[in-house]
Design a protein around this motif. Structure first.
Motif, PDB file in Angstrom:
ATOM      1  N   ALA A 150      40.329  -2.400  76.859  1.00  0.00           N
ATOM      2  CA  ALA A 150      40.528  -0.974  77.105  1.00  0.00           C
ATOM      3  C   ALA A 150      41.988  -0.588  76.886  1.00  0.00           C
ATOM      4  O   ALA A 150      42.297   0.458  76.297  1.00  0.00           O
ATOM      5  CB  ALA A 150      40.088  -0.616  78.516  1.00  0.00           C
ATOM      6  N   HIS A 151      42.887  -1.427  77.359  1.00  0.00           N
ATOM      7  CA  HIS A 151      44.318  -1.180  77.127  1.00  0.00           C
ATOM      8  C   HIS A 151      44.657  -1.264  75.643  1.00  0.00           C
ATOM      9  O   HIS A 151      45.335  -0.381  75.093  1.00  0.00           O
ATOM     10  CB  HIS A 151      45.143  -2.200  77.910  1.00  0.00           C
ATOM     11  CG  HIS A 151      46.568  -2.285  77.476  1.00  0.00           C
ATOM     12  ND1 HIS A 151      47.464  -1.249  77.634  1.00  0.00           N
ATOM     13  CD2 HIS A 151      47.251  -3.292  76.855  1.00  0.00           C
ATOM     14  CE1 HIS A 151      48.642  -1.609  77.144  1.00  0.00           C
ATOM     15  NE2 HIS A 151      48.541  -2.838  76.663  1.00  0.00           N
ATOM     16  N   LYS A 152      44.185  -2.300  74.979  1.00  0.00           N
ATOM     17  CA  LYS A 152      44.491  -2.516  73.570  1.00  0.00           C
ATOM     18  C   LYS A 152      44.044  -1.341  72.718  1.00  0.00           C
ATOM     19  O   LYS A 152      44.754  -0.935  71.781  1.00  0.00           O
ATOM     20  CB  LYS A 152      43.820  -3.802  73.089  1.00  0.00           C
ATOM     21  CG  LYS A 152      43.995  -4.083  71.601  1.00  0.00           C
ATOM     22  CD  LYS A 152      43.258  -5.347  71.198  1.00  0.00           C
ATOM     23  CE  LYS A 152      43.361  -5.589  69.698  1.00  0.00           C
ATOM     24  NZ  LYS A 152      42.628  -6.811  69.280  1.00  0.00           N
ATOM     25  N   HIS A 153      42.878  -0.783  73.040  1.00  0.00           N
ATOM     26  CA  HIS A 153      42.315   0.287  72.216  1.00  0.00           C
ATOM     27  C   HIS A 153      42.643   1.686  72.750  1.00  0.00           C
ATOM     28  O   HIS A 153      42.126   2.675  72.228  1.00  0.00           O
ATOM     29  CB  HIS A 153      40.806   0.113  72.094  1.00  0.00           C
ATOM     30  CG  HIS A 153      40.406  -1.097  71.299  1.00  0.00           C
ATOM     31  ND1 HIS A 153      40.721  -1.264  69.963  1.00  0.00           N
ATOM     32  CD2 HIS A 153      39.721  -2.213  71.659  1.00  0.00           C
ATOM     33  CE1 HIS A 153      40.241  -2.416  69.540  1.00  0.00           C
ATOM     34  NE2 HIS A 153      39.625  -3.018  70.541  1.00  0.00           N
ATOM     35  N   GLY A 154      43.488   1.763  73.773  1.00  0.00           N
ATOM     36  CA  GLY A 154      43.974   3.059  74.226  1.00  0.00           C
ATOM     37  C   GLY A 154      42.973   3.899  74.989  1.00  0.00           C
ATOM     38  O   GLY A 154      43.043   5.139  74.951  1.00  0.00           O
ATOM     39  N   LEU A 155      42.046   3.266  75.689  1.00  0.00           N
ATOM     40  CA  LEU A 155      41.089   4.029  76.490  1.00  0.00           C
ATOM     41  C   LEU A 155      41.801   4.717  77.645  1.00  0.00           C
ATOM     42  O   LEU A 155      42.866   4.292  78.090  1.00  0.00           O
ATOM     43  CB  LEU A 155      39.974   3.118  77.031  1.00  0.00           C
ATOM     44  CG  LEU A 155      38.763   2.921  76.117  1.00  0.00           C
ATOM     45  CD1 LEU A 155      39.144   2.166  74.849  1.00  0.00           C
ATOM     46  CD2 LEU A 155      37.641   2.194  76.848  1.00  0.00           C
TER      47      LEU A 155
END
Length: 280
Positions: free
Chosen positions: A98-103
């Protein structure tokens, strides 16, 4: 209207109840589980079979999503080694992806078992420190702490829902306090998705039970207003109840039978015995 939502644990009892309501909140719903796809999908729903314990399978599904609703896990007490992948590593994979993909947010199916050894009659609220009753409950503590850390260090919001006894109808006397109806569960998740800002939030998944042993008064900003009350089943449930035993942790702690079983042994088996009027 959100662009894309991701639902893990979509083939579980609660996940299946969420698929329809979540599909109305977004243009694209990606449902996933370790099990095979359901027979039918909603018009804007796609399904991907994936293991939350494997980053290479679950991580790419979150790309382009606004939020992930994480309900995928083993839902009973097991030996620690069996829970490690799906419940511990799986939670890390969700927050990291979620962090990596900017959620914007993770909505997480936590559990009352994160505080399962708290005395039922204490009347706790959402600031209660962790007091897990099992390795299963400990995994919920881990994920809640992970969520708080990712909010404070990385700005990723979380709502951790300490779900209690979520069944179509209350199953035993304990559920007069702990029951969460499917209708109220859906409302709680939808409000956790739609509320404008949440930071890091813990909320109890419990209906408007007359005997509820926990309080959500500090998280009223979610707008959760439960509609159902287990008290409607009180007479029927007391008729088949076990005799009260003040020394039995299953009757005096929030975790119910999970509080009394040996570590690594099924808590659901104890709940089933209690529902049949047997001590457990």
């Amino acid at each position: 209207m959100f662009g894309k939502l991701v639902l893990t644990g979509a083939r579980g009892n609660l996940g299946n109840e969420l698929r329809g309501p979540l599909s109305t909140l977004c243009r694209e719903l990606v449902s996933t589980d370790i099990r095979e796809a359901p027979e039918t999908l909603h018009p804007n729903e796609t399904y991907v079979q994936a293991d939350v314990a494997k980053m290479e399978e679950i991580g790419p599904l979150l790309e382009g999503a606004d939020m992930v609703i994480h309900f995928g896990a083993i839902v009973d007490e097991k030996p620690f080694e069996e829970l490690w992948g799906p419940n511990y590593v799986g939670a890390y994979n969700i927050w990291e992806a979620a962090h990596k993909h900017g959620l914007r947010r993770v909505v997480y199916a936590s559990s009352i078992h994160a505080v399962g050894l708290c005395e039922t009659n204490r009347g706790i609220d959402t600031d209660e420190p962790h007091r897990p009753d099992t390795f299963y409950g400990l995994a919920k503590c881990f994920a809640e702490d992970l969520g708080r850390m990712y909010w404070e260090k990385r700005g990723l919001e979380s709502v951790c829902l300490r779900i209690m006894s979520c069944t179509p109808v209350p199953q035993n006397v304990r559920a007069l306090q702990t029951w969460l109806s499917y209708r109220d569960m859906v409302q709680l998740v939808v409000r956790s998705v739609e509320t404008q800002t949440v930071g890091f939030t813990v909320a109890y998944g419990v209906s408007a039970n007359t005997r509820a042993p926990v309080s959500n008064h500090k998280v009223g900003f979610l707008g959760y207003r439960p509609q159902d009350n287990a008290e409607d089943w009180a007479e029927e449930l007391f008729a088949k109840a076990v005799d009260p035993d003040p020394q039995d942790l299953a009757q005096t702690r929030l975790g119910g039978p999970f509080a009394s079983v040996p570590l690594g042994e099924s808590g659901i088996a104890g709940i089933q015995a209690m529902s049949k009027g047997k001590k457990g």
